[in-house]
Design a protein around this motif. Structure first.
Motif, mmCIF file in Angstrom:
data_model
loop_
_atom_site.group_PDB
_atom_site.id
_atom_site.type_symbol
_atom_site.label_atom_id
_atom_site.label_comp_id
_atom_site.label_asym_id
_atom_site.label_seq_id
_atom_site.Cartn_x
_atom_site.Cartn_y
_atom_site.Cartn_z
ATOM 1 N N ALA B 78 37.952 35.902 28.202
ATOM 2 C CA ALA B 78 37.530 37.285 27.980
ATOM 3 C C ALA B 78 38.461 38.258 28.692
ATOM 4 N N THR B 79 38.866 37.901 29.906
ATOM 5 C CA THR B 79 39.754 38.793 30.644
ATOM 6 C C THR B 79 41.079 38.970 29.906
ATOM 7 N N GLY B 80 41.602 37.863 29.383
ATOM 8 C CA GLY B 80 42.852 37.937 28.624
ATOM 9 C C GLY B 80 42.720 38.847 27.413
ATOM 10 N N ARG B 81 41.624 38.709 26.725
ATOM 11 C CA ARG B 81 41.422 39.535 25.525
ATOM 12 C C ARG B 81 41.287 41.009 25.886
ATOM 13 N N ILE B 82 40.484 41.250 26.906
ATOM 14 C CA ILE B 82 40.180 42.642 27.254
ATOM 15 C C ILE B 82 41.438 43.352 27.756
ATOM 16 N N GLU B 83 42.255 42.619 28.494
ATOM 17 C CA GLU B 83 43.467 43.243 29.032
ATOM 18 C C GLU B 83 44.519 43.471 27.969
ATOM 19 N N ASN B 84 44.565 42.590 26.994
ATOM 20 C CA ASN B 84 45.713 42.616 26.083
ATOM 21 C C ASN B 84 45.412 43.106 24.681
ATOM 22 N N ARG B 85 44.153 43.305 24.356
ATOM 23 C CA ARG B 85 43.810 43.772 23.016
ATOM 24 C C ARG B 85 42.968 45.031 23.124
ATOM 25 N N PRO B 86 43.606 46.183 23.268
ATOM 26 C CA PRO B 86 42.848 47.424 23.447
ATOM 27 C C PRO B 86 41.818 47.642 22.339
ATOM 28 N N GLU B 87 42.176 47.297 21.104
ATOM 29 C CA GLU B 87 41.237 47.559 20.009
ATOM 30 C C GLU B 87 40.020 46.644 20.130
ATOM 31 N N TYR B 88 40.222 45.450 20.670
ATOM 32 C CA TYR B 88 39.077 44.576 20.922
ATOM 33 C C TYR B 88 38.201 45.180 22.030
ATOM 34 N N ARG B 89 38.855 45.588 23.110
ATOM 35 C CA ARG B 89 38.113 46.121 24.254
ATOM 36 C C ARG B 89 37.225 47.295 23.828
ATOM 37 N N GLU B 90 37.816 48.227 23.095
ATOM 38 C CA GLU B 90 37.058 49.418 22.715
ATOM 39 C C GLU B 90 35.861 49.053 21.843
ATOM 40 N N GLY B 91 36.100 48.207 20.849
ATOM 41 C CA GLY B 91 35.016 47.821 19.940
ATOM 42 C C GLY B 91 33.916 47.070 20.666
ATOM 43 N N ALA B 92 34.327 46.184 21.588
ATOM 44 C CA ALA B 92 33.353 45.353 22.298
ATOM 45 C C ALA B 92 32.535 46.197 23.276
ATOM 46 N N LEU B 93 33.199 47.141 23.941
ATOM 47 C CA LEU B 93 32.467 48.001 24.883
ATOM 48 C C LEU B 93 31.429 48.835 24.142
ATOM 49 N N ALA B 94 31.811 49.338 22.986
ATOM 50 C CA ALA B 94 30.861 50.144 22.214
ATOM 51 C C ALA B 94 29.687 49.286 21.761
ATOM 52 N N ALA B 95 29.963 48.059 21.334
ATOM 53 C CA ALA B 95 28.882 47.169 20.894
ATOM 54 C C ALA B 95 27.946 46.848 22.059
ATOM 55 N N LEU B 96 28.541 46.616 23.241
ATOM 56 C CA LEU B 96 27.720 46.280 24.406
ATOM 57 C C LEU B 96 26.877 47.488 24.834
ATOM 58 N N THR B 97 27.458 48.660 24.780
ATOM 59 C CA THR B 97 26.692 49.865 25.124
ATOM 60 C C THR B 97 25.472 49.992 24.210
ATOM 61 N N ASP B 98 25.677 49.741 22.920
ATOM 62 C CA ASP B 98 24.548 49.816 21.978
ATOM 63 C C ASP B 98 23.521 48.715 22.248
ATOM 64 N N LEU B 99 24.003 47.527 22.588
ATOM 65 C CA LEU B 99 23.081 46.428 22.877
ATOM 66 C C LEU B 99 22.282 46.742 24.154
ATOM 67 N N ASN B 100 22.958 47.340 25.124
ATOM 68 C CA ASN B 100 22.267 47.747 26.357
ATOM 69 C C ASN B 100 21.132 48.723 26.061
ATOM 70 N N ALA B 101 21.359 49.589 25.112
ATOM 71 C CA ALA B 101 20.314 50.558 24.771
ATOM 72 C C ALA B 101 19.074 49.831 24.261
ATOM 73 N N HIS B 102 19.288 48.813 23.409
ATOM 74 C CA HIS B 102 18.157 48.005 22.925
ATOM 75 C C HIS B 102 17.494 47.267 24.082
ATOM 76 N N ALA B 103 18.300 46.706 24.982
ATOM 77 C CA ALA B 103 17.772 45.926 26.111
ATOM 78 C C ALA B 103 16.911 46.810 27.002
ATOM 79 N N THR B 104 17.397 48.006 27.234
ATOM 80 C CA THR B 104 16.666 48.928 28.100
ATOM 81 C C THR B 104 15.330 49.319 27.489
ATOM 82 N N LEU B 105 15.406 49.603 26.182
ATOM 83 C CA LEU B 105 14.208 50.028 25.480
ATOM 84 C C LEU B 105 13.141 48.930 25.494
ATOM 85 N N SER B 106 13.556 47.694 25.161
ATOM 86 C CA SER B 106 12.574 46.613 25.001
ATOM 87 C C SER B 106 12.237 45.938 26.319
ATOM 88 N N TYR B 107 13.222 45.776 27.196
ATOM 89 C CA TYR B 107 12.988 44.946 28.388
ATOM 90 C C TYR B 107 13.346 45.639 29.682
#
Ligand SMILES: Cc1cc2nc3c(=O)[nH]c(=O)nc-3n(C[C@H](O)[C@H](O)[C@H](O)COP(=O)(O)OP(=O)(O)OC[C@H]3O[C@@H](n4cnc5c(N)ncnc54)[C@H](O)[C@@H]3O)c2cc1C
Ligand code: SF4
Lengths: 540, 186
Positions: B78-107
């Motif tokens: 994961a560290t290799g991907r995040i450091e070297n693939r900016p487009e992956y990092r951005e997409g994944a961070l946005a997905a995680l932020t959205d998932l966090n919103a669900h987690a917060t709401l439900s749990y």
């Protein structure tokens, strides 16, 4: 992940060159080989390519894109959209954008890379079988060019094919060893009397001509990240080293002729910002593939050439042919070790020159990638953890399959024409591929299936699927649309690959094929391109 | 079957992310900090370090129980991907932020703070299990693409993960031209 990792559009000079000897349209293998030959001979060469230049370094991303299920295969090389719009109004749908790539390297960026010579019989189909037509040249005429083409592409092969045409020398590289599953097939084939032999591959079994040996990524089609699979960007680089100029993203819109109508004066092309330029040259070579070549000729109609350029015969776009796939597979009670590599190591030409009643040539293939690839399946699965692993173990391991190619006869009604109702991103009518199957082709597919079934039955395979006359599809080989001949009334180019009607216009493509055979066409395309280069050099 | 840092580096190299020389630098410490809006701000955007934790946490849900050393393997990858693939990092961070919103709401917690069973439940509830992976799709489709398929790709495109299924040279791994010739080992 964005796919677009191709080279920048902006900082490239796309204005025409001055004092050009040869202008080549298209940078696939045909165009790249002609460009390399003529540049090495000292001529001033410009290649105009519709698609982009893809950075070699982007291939690993493209490979991941090919494996991960979110992406359509067509997106690996960025095919589709208005640029590539087409119609398919024939009896059978033709999926054109799965069948080609636009860019420096052309469709060989995506191809599988098996390369065999046509058999002697393919050049004499009318004389031998009373169907189709004869070529105006024969195997002996092409034989030295085949050897040359094998050296250029770096073909790995063995002289172990008892059914193949005569060869003068070994392949430049040793063949890939047979696969484990080939050894399973070998026993069954021996029982039913089918002889297997190696597959010639345009793929490095050892490092060759500055390209790496195969490292076993297993994603050959649609992308080889190591460069071990030949792709024509290699000869584009070599041509550039010899001084050729290759310009990307400049689709040629039409060809213009002089007052006499006998000579092409310029190729009119468009740059990414929409500007049109005229590239003048002494000689022009069309190497844009079997669909875009007839389209470009039809788009180049003028008062002197009202039906399209080089079309006094009315045959430009006619006699379109492809190879059809015949296959069968299932599961075995043993491990079959599939999907380690993405290419084939064994085939059989035993039924190529067959004497079945009214049946065409058949090429049989033994697949090394039957059934699912575990990583692709995992990414698309809907179970997790131990449950997913159990599913993968259940699905992977025992698959086995055969493939095969069957050729179509040349028929006038199969054609590439213009669809005047639809236009591409430059306002040009799109190509309409009208494709259908004839009875002989269907009969040949059925025969191929019969042979496959007898081998799989002998092996003890529980047959789970078959592809035959009802559900066959094209192998993506575009042939016949500017056929070669000696009579200007019944052909478009002469045996020197020059159009009958226009003195300085040649064609390097499977579009000149008179019959299709049942062999993947690119080695023959390469041989014809080298032949065309010789003739163009003679004329300069 | 034990996964190793070497396995992770092999997958990264196969994906063109690391040359032979690039292996040393990868560590979680080298990742940039997120815009940390305070410890109890549940709505704040996910950080790269949190993303690594989330990928490890997801791997514990989607990997089979037979594999061990999951943390080191996924962290390295994961560290290799995040450091070297900016487009992956951005997409994944946005997905995680959205998932966090669900987690917060439900749990009432961020995704990485939930226990394994709750994470699995949450992913099911969001529809990730049956979603088609799509980098530009709905939350479920993006979570599938960026957070679930990422560790799955690392596992099953690695020789160790492939071997679990019976293929030691899986697609995407440059495992040479010997393995296809070999019969089953047993
Ligand atoms: C999936 C797949 C697998 C294949 N496998 C094999 C195989 O195993 N063996 C085999 O022999 N063949 C195979 N082929 C076929 C092989 O790829 C083609 O035969 C070969 O690439 C044709 O070479 P070409 O140079 O004639 O055309 P192409 O490679 O198609 O190149 C033509 C080039 O011309 C450009 N062009 C088109 N129109 C214009 C224009 N107006 N202006 C400027 N440029 C233009 C295109 O952008 C393209 O780059 C396969 C094809 C596919 C799709
Ligand atoms: S298996 Fe195919 S994709 Fe892999 S290195 Fe060999 S030729 Fe290239």
């Amino acid at each position: 992940m964005t796919a677009d990792s191709s080279a920048p559009v902006g900082d490239v000079d796309r204005r025409p060159s001055e004092r050009v000897d040869v202008c080549i349209v298209g940078a696939g293998p045909a165009g790249a080989l002609v460009a390399h030959r003529l540049a090495a001979d000292g001529y001033d060469v410009v290649v105009l390519e519709a698609g982009p230049r893809f950075e070699f370094e982007s291939r690993q991303r493209r490979m991941e894109r090919a494996i991960r299920p979110a992406h359509d295969d067509r997106s690996v090389w960025e095919m589709g959209g208005d640029r590539d719009a087409y119609s398919a109004s024939g009896e059978r749908f033709y999926p054109l954008n799965r069948a080609r790539v636009k860019g420096v390297g052309g469709t060989t960026l995506h191809w599988q890379g098996m390369v065999m010579r046509l058999h002697e019989s393919d050049f004499e189909r009318r004389t031998r079988d009373g169907v189709g037509a004869d070529w105006p040249i024969d195997y002996a005429d092409l034989r030295p060019f085949y050897a040359d083409a094998e050296a250029e592409l770096g073909v790995a092969g063995a002289s172990d094919n008892p059914f193949g045409p005569p060869r003068e020398q070994p392949h430049p590289l040793p063949a890939f060893e047979p696969s484990y599953s080939d050894s399973l097939f070998a026993e069954a084939c021996e029982e039913v009397g089918v002889a297997m032999h190696s597959v010639p591959n345009a793929r490095n079994s050892e490092a060759y001509d500055g390209r790496s040996a195969c490292v076993g990524y297993g994603t050959c089609k649609p992308v080889c990240a190591s460069g071990a699979k030949y792709s024509a960007d290699h000869h584009v680089r070599k041509a550039e080293e010899q001084g050729a100029r290759v310009v990307d993203r400049v689709p040629v819109q039409r060809l213009e002729t002089d007052d006499s109508g006998d000579r092409v004066t310029a190729a009119v092309y468009a740059t990414p910002d929409g500007t049109e330029h005229r590239q003048a040259a002494r000689q022009f070579v069309l190497a844009a593939g079997g669909v875009e070549i007839p389209r470009l000729l039809l788009l180049s109609r003028s008062p002197d050439h009202p039906d399209g350029l080089a079309n006094s015969s009315g045959l430009v776009g006619r006699y379109f042919m492809d190879h059809c796939f015949a296959g069968m597979g299932g599961t075995l009670d043993r491990e079959t070790r599939q999907n380690h590599v993405g290419f084939l190591t064994s085939e059989s030409h035993q039924f190529y020159d067959n004497d079945f009643e009214d049946v065409g040539p058949i090429k049989l293939e033994f697949l090394n990638y039957a059934g699912p690839s575990p990583v692709e399946m995992a990414l698309g699965g809907d179970a997790w953890g131990d449950e997913m692993l159990a599913t993968l173990r259940g699905a992977y391991g025992n698959n086995i399959a055969m493939g095969g190619l069957v050729g179509q006869l040349p028929r006038k009604e199969n054609r590439v024409t213009l669809d005047t109702e639809r236009t591409d991103d430059h306002g040009n009518p799109v190509p309409d591929v009208q494709w259908s199957l004839d009875a002989r082709t269907k009969r040949t597919l059925r025969t191929a299936n019969d042979i496959q079934r007898s081998i799989l039955d002998e092996l003890g395979v529980d047959i789970g699927w078959s592809v035959g006359p009802e559900n066959t599809g094209p192998a993506f080989h575009h042939m016949g649309t500017t056929r070669m001949g000696t009579d200007p009334g019944t052909s478009v180019v002469n045996p020197r690959l020059r159009t009958h009607d226009v003195a300085n216009l040649s064609v390097a493509s499977s579009s000149v094929f008179v019959t299709s055979g049942a062999m993947n066409p690119t080695l023959t395309i390469a041989a014809l391109a080298l032949k065309a280069a010789d003739h163009v050099a003679d004329d300069l | 079957m034990e996964l190793s840092r070497r396995d992770a580096l092999a997958v990264l190299a196969g994906g063109g992310i690391l040359g032979a020389a690039g292996a040393t630098a990868l560590s979680r410490e080298s990742l940039p900090d997120g815009t940390d809006g305070g410890h109890d701000d549940e709505a704040r955007a996910a950080s790269p370090a949190e993303l690594v934790d989330a990928l490890v946490a997801t791997a514990h849900v989607v990997y089979p129980s037979e594999v061990s050393n999951v943390d080191e393997f996924v962290e390295t990858y994961a560290t290799g991907r995040i450091e070297n693939r900016p487009e992956y990092r951005e997409g994944a961070l946005a997905a995680l932020t959205d998932l966090n919103a669900h987690a917060t709401l439900s749990y009432d917690g961020r995704y990485v703070d939930l226990d394994r069973d709750l994470r699995a439940t949450l992913l099911d509830e969001v529809g990730v299990k049956t979603a088609e992976p799509n980098p530009d799709g709905t939350t479920a489709e993006r979570v599938r693409y960026y957070l679930v398929n990422e560790p799955l790709y690392a596992l099953y495109a690695s020789p160790t993960g492939g071997t679990l299924v019976g293929i030691e040279n899986p697609q995407g791994h440059p495992g040479g031209t010997e393995s296809y010739q070999r019969g089953p080992q047993s």
